[in-house]
Design a protein around this motif. Structure first.
Motif, PDB file in Angstrom:
ATOM      1  N   GLU A 283      49.030  52.073 -32.999  1.00  0.00           N
ATOM      2  CA  GLU A 283      49.625  51.299 -31.902  1.00  0.00           C
ATOM      3  C   GLU A 283      48.553  50.996 -30.868  1.00  0.00           C
ATOM      4  N   PRO A 284      48.779  49.967 -30.045  1.00  0.00           N
ATOM      5  CA  PRO A 284      47.831  49.717 -28.953  1.00  0.00           C
ATOM      6  C   PRO A 284      47.910  50.853 -27.931  1.00  0.00           C
ATOM      7  N   LEU A 285      46.914  50.969 -27.070  1.00  0.00           N
ATOM      8  CA  LEU A 285      46.923  51.988 -26.028  1.00  0.00           C
ATOM      9  C   LEU A 285      48.204  51.893 -25.219  1.00  0.00           C
ATOM     10  N   ALA A 286      48.783  53.060 -24.916  1.00  0.00           N
ATOM     11  CA  ALA A 286      50.011  53.082 -24.120  1.00  0.00           C
ATOM     12  C   ALA A 286      49.685  52.762 -22.658  1.00  0.00           C
ATOM     13  N   ASN A 287      50.714  52.415 -21.914  1.00  0.00           N
ATOM     14  CA  ASN A 287      50.638  52.201 -20.457  1.00  0.00           C
ATOM     15  C   ASN A 287      49.904  50.922 -20.036  1.00  0.00           C
ATOM     16  N   PHE A 288      49.547  50.094 -21.010  1.00  0.00           N
ATOM     17  CA  PHE A 288      48.993  48.779 -20.706  1.00  0.00           C
ATOM     18  C   PHE A 288      49.865  47.727 -21.391  1.00  0.00           C
ATOM     19  N   PRO A 289      50.004  46.547 -20.770  1.00  0.00           N
ATOM     20  CA  PRO A 289      50.764  45.486 -21.438  1.00  0.00           C
ATOM     21  C   PRO A 289      50.048  45.079 -22.724  1.00  0.00           C
ATOM     22  N   ILE A 290      50.829  44.778 -23.763  1.00  0.00           N
ATOM     23  CA  ILE A 290      50.226  44.331 -25.024  1.00  0.00           C
ATOM     24  C   ILE A 290      49.941  42.836 -24.927  1.00  0.00           C
ATOM     25  N   GLU A 291      48.672  42.495 -25.123  1.00  0.00           N
ATOM     26  CA  GLU A 291      48.285  41.076 -25.105  1.00  0.00           C
ATOM     27  C   GLU A 291      48.651  40.439 -26.443  1.00  0.00           C
ATOM     28  N   ARG A 292      48.205  41.089 -27.509  1.00  0.00           N
ATOM     29  CA  ARG A 292      48.482  40.619 -28.866  1.00  0.00           C
ATOM     30  C   ARG A 292      48.129  41.773 -29.813  1.00  0.00           C
ATOM     31  N   ASP A 293      49.020  42.103 -30.720  1.00  0.00           N
ATOM     32  CA  ASP A 293      48.808  43.187 -31.693  1.00  0.00           C
ATOM     33  C   ASP A 293      48.258  44.452 -31.019  1.00  0.00           C
ATOM     34  N   LEU A 294      46.990  44.808 -31.352  1.00  0.00           N
ATOM     35  CA  LEU A 294      46.430  46.049 -30.819  1.00  0.00           C
ATOM     36  C   LEU A 294      45.585  45.818 -29.568  1.00  0.00           C
ATOM     37  N   VAL A 295      45.610  44.603 -29.077  1.00  0.00           N
ATOM     38  CA  VAL A 295      44.825  44.261 -27.886  1.00  0.00           C
ATOM     39  C   VAL A 295      45.702  44.413 -26.647  1.00  0.00           C
ATOM     40  N   VAL A 296      45.214  45.197 -25.682  1.00  0.00           N
ATOM     41  CA  VAL A 296      45.988  45.355 -24.449  1.00  0.00           C
ATOM     42  C   VAL A 296      45.307  44.627 -23.289  1.00  0.00           C
ATOM     43  N   ALA A 297      46.105  44.303 -22.271  1.00  0.00           N
ATOM     44  CA  ALA A 297      45.574  43.661 -21.069  1.00  0.00           C
ATOM     45  C   ALA A 297      45.100  44.742 -20.105  1.00  0.00           C
ATOM     46  N   ILE A 298      43.801  44.713 -19.784  1.00  0.00           N
ATOM     47  CA  ILE A 298      43.246  45.796 -18.961  1.00  0.00           C
ATOM     48  C   ILE A 298      42.888  45.322 -17.560  1.00  0.00           C
ATOM     49  N   ASP A 299      43.435  44.178 -17.146  1.00  0.00           N
ATOM     50  CA  ASP A 299      43.126  43.617 -15.825  1.00  0.00           C
ATOM     51  C   ASP A 299      43.345  44.647 -14.716  1.00  0.00           C
ATOM     52  N   ASP A 300      44.472  45.396 -14.822  1.00  0.00           N
ATOM     53  CA  ASP A 300      44.813  46.364 -13.784  1.00  0.00           C
ATOM     54  C   ASP A 300      43.711  47.415 -13.625  1.00  0.00           C
ATOM     55  N   PHE A 301      43.200  47.902 -14.762  1.00  0.00           N
ATOM     56  CA  PHE A 301      42.140  48.909 -14.694  1.00  0.00           C
ATOM     57  C   PHE A 301      40.875  48.342 -14.066  1.00  0.00           C
ATOM     58  N   VAL A 302      40.490  47.145 -14.496  1.00  0.00           N
ATOM     59  CA  VAL A 302      39.244  46.553 -13.991  1.00  0.00           C
ATOM     60  C   VAL A 302      39.319  46.386 -12.473  1.00  0.00           C
ATOM     61  N   GLU A 303      40.484  45.960 -12.004  1.00  0.00           N
ATOM     62  CA  GLU A 303      40.694  45.794 -10.570  1.00  0.00           C
ATOM     63  C   GLU A 303      40.553  47.142  -9.843  1.00  0.00           C
ATOM     64  N   LYS A 304      41.139  48.185 -10.421  1.00  0.00           N
ATOM     65  CA  LYS A 304      41.088  49.511  -9.792  1.00  0.00           C
ATOM     66  C   LYS A 304      39.685  50.092  -9.838  1.00  0.00           C
ATOM     67  N   LEU A 305      39.009  49.874 -10.977  1.00  0.00           N
ATOM     68  CA  LEU A 305      37.636  50.361 -11.102  1.00  0.00           C
ATOM     69  C   LEU A 305      36.769  49.736 -10.012  1.00  0.00           C
ATOM     70  N   THR A 306      36.942  48.439  -9.795  1.00  0.00           N
ATOM     71  CA  THR A 306      36.169  47.744  -8.770  1.00  0.00           C
ATOM     72  C   THR A 306      36.484  48.300  -7.381  1.00  0.00           C
ATOM     73  N   SER A 307      37.758  48.657  -7.169  1.00  0.00           N
ATOM     74  CA  SER A 307      38.177  49.075  -5.832  1.00  0.00           C
ATOM     75  C   SER A 307      37.537  50.401  -5.389  1.00  0.00           C
ATOM     76  N   VAL A 308      37.060  51.227  -6.329  1.00  0.00           N
ATOM     77  CA  VAL A 308      36.457  52.503  -5.923  1.00  0.00           C
ATOM     78  C   VAL A 308      34.945  52.392  -5.727  1.00  0.00           C
ATOM     79  N   LYS A 309      34.423  51.176  -5.780  1.00  0.00           N
ATOM     80  CA  LYS A 309      32.994  50.929  -5.571  1.00  0.00           C
ATOM     81  C   LYS A 309      32.107  51.821  -6.462  1.00  0.00           C
TER      82      LYS A 309
END
Lengths: 129, 115, 247
Positions: free
Chosen positions: C91-117
């Motif tokens: 299965e795709p990684l849990a807790n992320f929206p599924i973009e397609r099949d096993l690909v998840v949308a990681i926009d939320d993480f990238v945004e958070k990663l950026t926010s901690v400088k």
């Protein structure tokens, strides 16, 4: 490309049943219910002690009744589980470095166990002797 | 983002959790299980002995220092656990958990000063 | 070499035609030295070219091929097929929206990663002429472990607090913030505290510890978060005890 991300639902009440590690976590957290209740029972004990011999004796009878002992036994198990889980993660929360090197976690945990044993012995002796 | 006030309760949670880990199993054992198993003589918990033991200022201080942080530790952990179990009314949960802990703290003071 | 036949149950989702994901099973003859990613590559090359998933290095350094295999978040290039039963559920990684099949949308993480400088912040700008910003091996050893993160997001997949609360900054981003806070060359701890020491930051963590258990690089994000909690608590009380002290 069409985007339509699918968000899978998370069980608000049941998520912690989905993995053994979450169940272990929940057991650790639930220890607080028993520990809290036991502490409240100790506070009642102190209040009863301050109210004289008769009040204290009836409290003691309740604590040593079969229900009181059952509650004590369950709380004891949870308290030991709390101690084990608490000391196990102590090296994560408070890592030690000596002479530029990390102190092995096992040594930190071991030192806490030793302190736990000494403290337990002192309490037992203080009550019993 | 706003600075969190969580350190206030978390500090007591951590202190109480550490205290509980060191002393609570032995306390429960010596006041309940040890007596049933015969390791602790029943006379050890008799009124005369208990009141004499608890009347020293040092014992009162120790009792307060053990009871209050562990009580707040349990209260804080239960607040978090309520959220984990799907109870999202954090304001109400906080009021109940910390409210009981505050009452317990007052009761401990009353009891210890009344000994 | 020994061969085994595995039933690969793969979660499929096509945003153009599906309203919900569903499992599709492929029978794959696997070599003894195959990892789950090899089996998926076999499906893609021989059985079903429509299957979408991410991967790159095949050696557990790029962090792209994280998937949930038989319920556990793993790097699929780091999970040997021979260690699984006949049925392997991917299965795709849990807790992320599924973009397609096993690909998840990681926009939320990238945004958070950026926010901690997650980069070195100096109080004053360092011109090139000032030379290297030196660091001893001992100073490196203090944070090295937290610098090993490959952003594979297995920790987010394992974290129930991230699952329950969208605003939680989460394990990897907080571990990386800790990595820079511990760096002897860095002076950005108070700049990061705004996000890190907030409620959605470290205080949303209840120390389940699942993040550290699934981390393929032994980063131990749970440890990083607990250490940050202690440091932030000290900061908090210091502000009252010594208000003149600069953060």
């Amino acid at each position: 490309m069409i985007r339509g991300p699918y968000v899978r639902p998370v069980g608000r009440y049941s998520w912690w049943l989905s993995q053994p590690r979450y169940i272990r976590y929940m057991l650790r957290e639930v220890s607080a219910a028993f520990i809290g209740a036991y502490i409240l029972m100790l506070i009642v004990g102190l209040l009863r002690l301050s109210q004289g011999p008769a009040a204290y004796e009836s409290y003691l009878t309740a604590v040593l009744s079969s229900a009181g002992v059952a509650f004590g036994l369950i709380t004891f198990v949870f308290a030991v589980y709390h101690s084990l889980t608490w000391f196990r993660v102590t090296p994560k929360a408070m890592p030690l470095r000596m002479r530029g090197k990390a102190v092995p976690p096992a040594i930190i945990v071991g030192a806490h166990w030793l302190g736990w044993a000494v403290a337990s012995l002192l309490i037992l002796l203080w009550v019993a002797v | 983002m706003a600075t969190s006030n969580k350190p206030l309760v978390w500090a007591v949670f951590a202190a109480g959790g550490t205290l509980a880990a060191f002393v609570l199993p032995a306390i429960i054992f010596s006041l309940t299980l040890g007596v049933v198993l015969g390791w602790i003589p029943p006379e050890a918990l008799a009124y005369e002995r208990a009141i004499a033991g608890m009347q020293s200022p040092l014992a009162k201080l120790a009792a307060f220092a053990v009871i209050v942080p562990i009580l707040w530790h349990a209260a804080h952990r239960l607040r978090i656990t309520a959220h984990d179990l799907g109870v999202y009314a954090d304001g109400l949960v906080m009021l109940i958990c910390y409210g009981i802990a505050a009452l317990g703290t007052i009761a401990t003071l009353v009891a210890l000063l009344g000994l | 070499m020994r061969e085994t036949i595995h039933q690969l149950e793969v979660l499929r989702y096509d945003p153009e035609t599906d309203t919900a994901p569903h499992f599709q099973t492929y029978a794959v003859t696997c070599q003894e030295d195959w990892v789950v990613l090899d089996a998926i590559n076999y499906v893609k090359e021989n059985l079903d070219r429509t299957l979408s998933y991410r991967w790159s290095c095949h050696m557990a350094v790029c962090g792209s091929c994280g998937m949930v295999v038989n319920g556990e978040p793993v790097l699929s290039c780091h999970a040997f097929v021979r260690d699984y039963p006949e049925k392997i559920r991917v299965e795709p990684l849990a807790n992320f929206p599924i973009e397609r099949d096993l690909v998840v949308a990681i926009d939320d993480f990238v945004e958070k990663l950026t926010s901690v400088k997650p980069y070195i912040i100096s109080a004053e700008e360092r011109p090139v002429e000032s030379g290297e910003n030196l660091q001893s091996p001992e100073q490196l050893a203090v944070f090295k472990q937290y610098a090993d993160c490959i952003n594979c997001l297995l920790c987010y997949s394992a974290c129930p607090q991230y699952a329950l609360n969208d605003s939680f900054i989460g394990p990897a981003a907080l571990a990386l913030a800790h990595r820079y806070n511990l760096d002897s060359r860095d002076e950005g701890r108070s700049a990061r505290a705004d996000v890190v020491a907030s409620n959605p930051g470290i205080w949303e963590c209840s120390f389940v510890g699942a993040c550290s258990e699934v981390c393929p690089k032994d980063v131990d994000p749970a440890a990083a978060i607990q250490q940050t909690k202690i440091a932030s608590t000290v900061d908090y009380f210091m502000r009252f005890l010594m208000p003149w002290r600069k953060q």
